[in-house]
Design a protein around this motif. Sequence first.
Motif, short mmCIF file in Angstrom:
data_model
loop_
_atom_site.label_atom_id
_atom_site.label_comp_id
_atom_site.label_asym_id
_atom_site.label_seq_id
_atom_site.Cartn_x
_atom_site.Cartn_y
_atom_site.Cartn_z
N GLY A 173 14.88 -2.89 -5.67
CA GLY A 173 13.49 -2.45 -5.63
C GLY A 173 12.72 -2.80 -4.38
O GLY A 173 11.58 -2.38 -4.22
N THR A 174 13.31 -3.57 -3.44
CA THR A 174 12.62 -3.87 -2.19
C THR A 174 12.33 -2.57 -1.45
O THR A 174 13.20 -1.72 -1.30
CB THR A 174 13.47 -4.80 -1.29
N LEU A 175 11.09 -2.41 -1.00
CA LEU A 175 10.70 -1.21 -0.26
C LEU A 175 11.40 -1.18 1.09
O LEU A 175 11.30 -2.12 1.88
CB LEU A 175 9.19 -1.17 -0.08
N ILE A 176 12.12 -0.08 1.33
CA ILE A 176 12.86 0.10 2.61
C ILE A 176 12.08 1.01 3.55
O ILE A 176 11.90 0.69 4.71
CB ILE A 176 14.25 0.71 2.35
N ALA A 177 11.62 2.16 3.05
CA ALA A 177 10.99 3.15 3.91
C ALA A 177 10.08 4.08 3.11
O ALA A 177 10.16 4.15 1.89
CB ALA A 177 12.06 3.98 4.62
N ARG A 178 9.22 4.78 3.85
CA ARG A 178 8.38 5.84 3.30
C ARG A 178 8.69 7.12 4.06
O ARG A 178 8.73 7.13 5.29
CB ARG A 178 6.90 5.51 3.45
N ILE A 179 8.92 8.20 3.30
CA ILE A 179 9.25 9.48 3.91
C ILE A 179 8.23 10.51 3.46
O ILE A 179 7.93 10.64 2.28
CB ILE A 179 10.67 9.95 3.48
N ARG A 180 7.68 11.23 4.43
CA ARG A 180 6.76 12.36 4.13
C ARG A 180 7.63 13.58 3.90
O ARG A 180 8.34 14.03 4.81
CB ARG A 180 5.80 12.58 5.29
N PRO A 181 7.65 14.11 2.68
CA PRO A 181 8.50 15.28 2.38
C PRO A 181 8.17 16.48 3.25
O PRO A 181 7.02 16.68 3.65
CB PRO A 181 8.19 15.59 0.92
N ALA A 182 9.21 17.25 3.54
CA ALA A 182 9.02 18.51 4.28
C ALA A 182 8.19 19.46 3.44
O ALA A 182 8.14 19.33 2.21
CB ALA A 182 10.39 19.12 4.60
N GLU A 183 7.55 20.42 4.10
CA GLU A 183 6.79 21.42 3.38
C GLU A 183 7.62 22.04 2.27
O GLU A 183 8.78 22.38 2.50
CB GLU A 183 6.32 22.53 4.34
N PRO A 236 0.84 -1.18 0.00
CA PRO A 236 0.00 0.00 0.00
C PRO A 236 0.88 1.25 0.00
O PRO A 236 1.96 1.24 0.55
CB PRO A 236 -0.80 -0.12 1.30
N ARG A 237 0.40 2.29 -0.64
CA ARG A 237 1.17 3.53 -0.74
C ARG A 237 0.37 4.64 -0.07
O ARG A 237 -0.84 4.65 -0.12
CB ARG A 237 1.38 3.84 -2.22
N VAL A 238 1.06 5.56 0.57
CA VAL A 238 0.42 6.70 1.21
C VAL A 238 0.59 7.91 0.30
O VAL A 238 1.69 8.19 -0.16
CB VAL A 238 1.04 6.96 2.61
N ALA A 239 -0.51 8.60 0.03
CA ALA A 239 -0.46 9.77 -0.85
C ALA A 239 0.56 10.78 -0.35
O ALA A 239 0.57 11.13 0.82
CB ALA A 239 -1.84 10.41 -0.96
N GLY A 240 1.44 11.23 -1.23
CA GLY A 240 2.41 12.25 -0.88
C GLY A 240 3.72 11.72 -0.34
O GLY A 240 4.70 12.45 -0.29
N ASP A 241 3.78 10.47 0.10
CA ASP A 241 5.03 9.92 0.62
C ASP A 241 5.99 9.60 -0.52
O ASP A 241 5.58 9.24 -1.62
CB ASP A 241 4.77 8.64 1.41
N VAL A 242 7.27 9.73 -0.22
CA VAL A 242 8.34 9.33 -1.14
C VAL A 242 8.85 7.98 -0.64
O VAL A 242 9.12 7.82 0.55
CB VAL A 242 9.48 10.37 -1.13
N THR A 243 8.94 7.01 -1.54
CA THR A 243 9.40 5.69 -1.14
C THR A 243 10.90 5.55 -1.38
O THR A 243 11.46 6.13 -2.30
CB THR A 243 8.64 4.58 -1.89
N VAL A 244 11.53 4.78 -0.50
CA VAL A 244 12.96 4.49 -0.61
C VAL A 244 13.07 2.99 -0.86
O VAL A 244 12.50 2.19 -0.11
CB VAL A 244 13.70 4.86 0.70
N VAL A 287 26.76 -0.55 2.26
CA VAL A 287 26.36 0.52 1.35
C VAL A 287 25.24 1.30 2.02
O VAL A 287 24.25 0.72 2.48
CB VAL A 287 25.86 -0.08 0.00
N ALA A 288 25.38 2.61 2.10
CA ALA A 288 24.38 3.45 2.77
C ALA A 288 23.09 3.52 1.97
O ALA A 288 23.12 3.59 0.74
CB ALA A 288 24.93 4.85 2.98
N VAL A 289 21.97 3.48 2.67
CA VAL A 289 20.65 3.76 2.09
C VAL A 289 20.34 5.18 2.54
O VAL A 289 20.27 5.45 3.74
CB VAL A 289 19.58 2.78 2.61
N LYS A 290 20.18 6.09 1.56
CA LYS A 290 20.05 7.50 1.90
C LYS A 290 18.65 8.04 1.61
O LYS A 290 17.99 7.60 0.68
CB LYS A 290 21.07 8.31 1.10
N ALA A 291 18.25 9.00 2.42
CA ALA A 291 16.97 9.68 2.22
C ALA A 291 17.06 10.51 0.93
O ALA A 291 17.99 11.29 0.78
CB ALA A 291 16.65 10.58 3.40
#
Length: 99
Positions: free
Chosen positions: A86-96, A12-20, A62-66
């Motif tokens: 392509g494995t999903l690592i994280a979801r980040i809500r972008p700053a304003e 599932p994806r959250v609207a507006g989140d950036v996936t890593v 190897v670093a996983v970076k935001a």
Amino acid sequence: MAAAGPGPRGEPRVAGDVTVHAHVVGIFYRGEGPEKEPLAREGDEVSEGQAIGTIEALGRLVAVKAPVDGTIDELVAEDGQRVEYGTLIARIRPAEGGA
């Protein structure tokens, strides 16, 4: 946040989140290696380029970076989990004003 339908691998994806996603094959660690303190936790604010985890690949870490400034909404990958491209690592809500 409102759901925005399934992601590329059915997550599932959250609207507006950036996936890593994983960019190498190996073992994911939330810290700088096995049994290390996590580099980031859910709810943490992160900066673009900041390491949020590592992947051990071919004996190297190897670093996983935001990819954006923002807040970690979810760390999906578990510590010690085998990951592939392509494995999903994280979801980040972008700053304003971000992404």
